[in-house]
Enzyme design. Structure first.
Site, PDB file in Angstrom:
ATOM      1  N   GLY A  12      -6.592   4.622  -2.202  1.00 34.52           N
ATOM      2  CA  GLY A  12      -6.511   3.516  -3.167  1.00 34.52           C
ATOM      3  C   GLY A  12      -6.646   2.175  -2.466  1.00 34.52           C
ATOM      4  N   GLU A  38       2.284   5.549  14.155  1.00 35.46           N
ATOM      5  CA  GLU A  38       3.653   5.552  13.644  1.00 35.46           C
ATOM      6  C   GLU A  38       4.076   4.132  13.285  1.00 35.46           C
ATOM      7  OE1 GLU A  38       8.006   7.188  14.768  1.00 35.46           O
ATOM      8  OE2 GLU A  38       6.465   7.335  16.317  1.00 35.46           O
ATOM      9  N   ASP A  67      -0.613  -3.517   5.800  1.00 35.42           N
ATOM     10  CA  ASP A  67       0.671  -2.884   5.555  1.00 35.42           C
ATOM     11  C   ASP A  67       1.272  -3.566   4.340  1.00 35.42           C
ATOM     12  OD1 ASP A  67       2.471  -0.753   6.683  1.00 35.42           O
ATOM     13  OD2 ASP A  67       3.900  -2.385   6.371  1.00 35.42           O
ATOM     14  N   SER A  68       1.649  -2.765   3.364  1.00 35.63           N
ATOM     15  CA  SER A  68       2.056  -3.362   2.106  1.00 35.63           C
ATOM     16  C   SER A  68       3.178  -2.564   1.484  1.00 35.63           C
ATOM     17  CB  SER A  68       0.854  -3.417   1.165  1.00 35.63           C
ATOM     18  OG  SER A  68       0.126  -2.211   1.209  1.00 35.63           O
ATOM     19  N   PHE A 146      -3.276   2.330  -8.148  1.00 31.82           N
ATOM     20  CA  PHE A 146      -2.668   3.425  -7.384  1.00 31.82           C
ATOM     21  C   PHE A 146      -1.204   3.080  -7.117  1.00 31.82           C
ATOM     22  CE2 PHE A 146      -2.254   1.584  -3.077  1.00 31.82           C
ATOM     23  CZ  PHE A 146      -3.025   0.447  -3.210  1.00 31.82           C
ATOM     24  N   HIS A 174      -0.993  -9.091  -4.521  1.00 33.20           N
ATOM     25  CA  HIS A 174      -0.560  -9.434  -3.163  1.00 33.20           C
ATOM     26  C   HIS A 174      -1.745  -9.323  -2.185  1.00 33.20           C
ATOM     27  CE1 HIS A 174      -0.374  -5.255  -4.084  1.00 33.20           C
ATOM     28  NE2 HIS A 174       0.083  -4.848  -2.920  1.00 33.20           N
ATOM     29  N   ARG A 175      -2.569  -8.271  -2.351  1.00 31.72           N
ATOM     30  CA  ARG A 175      -3.719  -8.078  -1.458  1.00 31.72           C
ATOM     31  C   ARG A 175      -4.763  -9.170  -1.702  1.00 31.72           C
ATOM     32  NH1 ARG A 175      -3.695  -3.223  -2.418  1.00 31.72           N
ATOM     33  NH2 ARG A 175      -2.337  -2.715  -0.676  1.00 31.72           N
TER      34      ARG A 175
HETATM   35  P1  ITT Z   1      -1.946   3.360   5.644  1.00 30.75           P
HETATM   36  O1  ITT Z   1      -0.714   3.016   6.452  1.00 30.75           O
HETATM   37  O2  ITT Z   1      -2.753   4.462   6.239  1.00 30.75           O
HETATM   38  O3  ITT Z   1      -2.755   2.145   5.315  1.00 30.75           O
HETATM   39  P2  ITT Z   1       0.009   3.916   3.593  1.00 30.75           P
HETATM   40  O4  ITT Z   1      -0.065   4.384   2.168  1.00 30.75           O
HETATM   41  O5  ITT Z   1       0.968   4.653   4.493  1.00 30.75           O
HETATM   42  O6  ITT Z   1      -1.459   3.951   4.210  1.00 30.75           O
HETATM   43  P3  ITT Z   1       1.631   1.552   3.810  1.00 30.75           P
HETATM   44  O7  ITT Z   1       2.461   2.093   4.904  1.00 30.75           O
HETATM   45  O8  ITT Z   1       1.173   0.121   3.897  1.00 30.75           O
HETATM   46  O9  ITT Z   1       0.307   2.392   3.601  1.00 30.75           O
HETATM   47  O10 ITT Z   1       2.426   1.791   2.459  1.00 30.75           O
HETATM   48  C1  ITT Z   1       2.114   1.061   1.343  1.00 30.75           C
HETATM   49  C2  ITT Z   1       2.664   1.786   0.126  1.00 30.75           C
HETATM   50  O11 ITT Z   1       3.029   0.774  -0.817  1.00 30.75           O
HETATM   51  C3  ITT Z   1       1.545   2.611  -0.527  1.00 30.75           C
HETATM   52  O12 ITT Z   1       1.596   3.948  -0.144  1.00 30.75           O
HETATM   53  C4  ITT Z   1       1.847   2.415  -2.000  1.00 30.75           C
HETATM   54  O13 ITT Z   1       2.789   3.360  -2.421  1.00 30.75           O
HETATM   55  C5  ITT Z   1       2.472   1.032  -2.050  1.00 30.75           C
HETATM   56  N1  ITT Z   1       1.455   0.005  -2.358  1.00 30.75           N
HETATM   57  C6  ITT Z   1       0.848  -0.878  -1.511  1.00 30.75           C
HETATM   58  N2  ITT Z   1      -0.039  -1.636  -2.160  1.00 30.75           N
HETATM   59  C7  ITT Z   1      -0.006  -1.226  -3.438  1.00 30.75           C
HETATM   60  C8  ITT Z   1      -0.699  -1.622  -4.587  1.00 30.75           C
HETATM   61  O14 ITT Z   1      -1.640  -2.554  -4.564  1.00 30.75           O
HETATM   62  N3  ITT Z   1      -0.404  -1.003  -5.728  1.00 30.75           N
HETATM   63  C9  ITT Z   1       0.533  -0.033  -5.785  1.00 30.75           C
HETATM   64  N4  ITT Z   1       1.211   0.418  -4.748  1.00 30.75           N
HETATM   65  C10 ITT Z   1       0.960  -0.187  -3.567  1.00 30.75           C
END
Ligand code: ITT
Length: 192
Positions: A12, A38, A67-68, A146, A174-175
């Site tokens: 996503g 990690e 990272d979000s 997502f 936010h992105r």
């Molecule tokens: P990568 O580290 O591989 O990029 P990840 O899913 O583990 O993938 P993060 O550690 O940054 O990424 O976790 C971010 C989580 O926050 C992500 O799995 C979503 O559940 C949520 N998230 C981030 N941005 C979002 C968005 O725009 N809309 C909805 N949920 C979001």
């Protein structure tokens, strides 16, 4: 043309990152699936730096990482940097947030997105953080996006992220805010 690795394993997020980056004259490549970084940082920006830097060093190429996560005020900022690790699926993660929040009346929250761009040697060339305020609904609304999108309601727009069109989420999220801040610098960067 220089290749830049989009350092995420989240489909996503990857789709959204590609949308923002397509205006740049870059050749984008996916992170090799065997590279897992990690996330030991305590903040979004620390984890974004870590992911960009590790992937850059391991591939010998420029890398951009995001990272979000969702930060809920009444939950003391949780799930925060643990947003991806709050459950086994999007539905589990959403249910956990709804359960923990219960019938709490203060449902204020924010989504945070930290972006970091690393040079091939692992040093960070650019970074920023974008935040989008909103609130947590009592149940999901909408089918787009997502992650936590269905429960995150953006008051100024009167809809959840999951009810927004791609263009709307790109503008208000936010992105989107993070990329607005970063784009002039990304365009000015000479990575050739
Ligand atoms: P990568 O580290 O591989 O990029 P990840 O899913 O583990 O993938 P993060 O550690 O940054 O990424 O976790 C971010 C989580 O926050 C992500 O799995 C979503 O559940 C949520 N998230 C981030 N941005 C979002 C968005 O725009 N809309 C909805 N949920 C979001």
């Amino acid at each position: 043309m220089t290749t830049v690795i989009v350092a995420t394993g989240n489909p996503g997020k990857l789709a959204e990152l590609k949308d923002y980056l397509q205006v740049l004259d870059w050749t984008l490549a996916l992170k090799p699936a065997d590279i897992e970084v990690e996330e030991t940082g305590k903040t979004f920006i620390e984890n974004a730096r870590l992911k960009a830097s590790e992937v850059a060093k391991l591939t010998g190429k420029w890398a951009i990482a995001d990272d979000s996560g969702l930060s809920v005020l009444a939950l003391g900022g949780a799930p925060g940097v643990y947003s991806a690790r709050y459950g086994d699926s999007d539905a589990d993660r959403i249910n956990r947030v709804l359960k923990e929040l219960g019938d709490e009346r203060d449902r204020r929250a924010e989504f945070v997105c930290a972006i970091a761009l690393s040079r091939p040697d692992g040093t960070i060339a650019l970074e920023t953080e974008g935040r989008c305020p909103g609130s947590i609904l009592t149940e999901g609304q909408g089918a787009g996006g997502f992650g936590y999108d269905p429960i995150f309601y953006v008051t100024t727009q009167g809809k959840t992220f999951a009810e927004m069109t791609h263009t709307e989420k790109e503008r208000y999220s936010h992105r989107g805010i993070a990329f607005d801040q970063l784009m002039p610098q990304l365009k000015a960067l000479d990575i050739g």
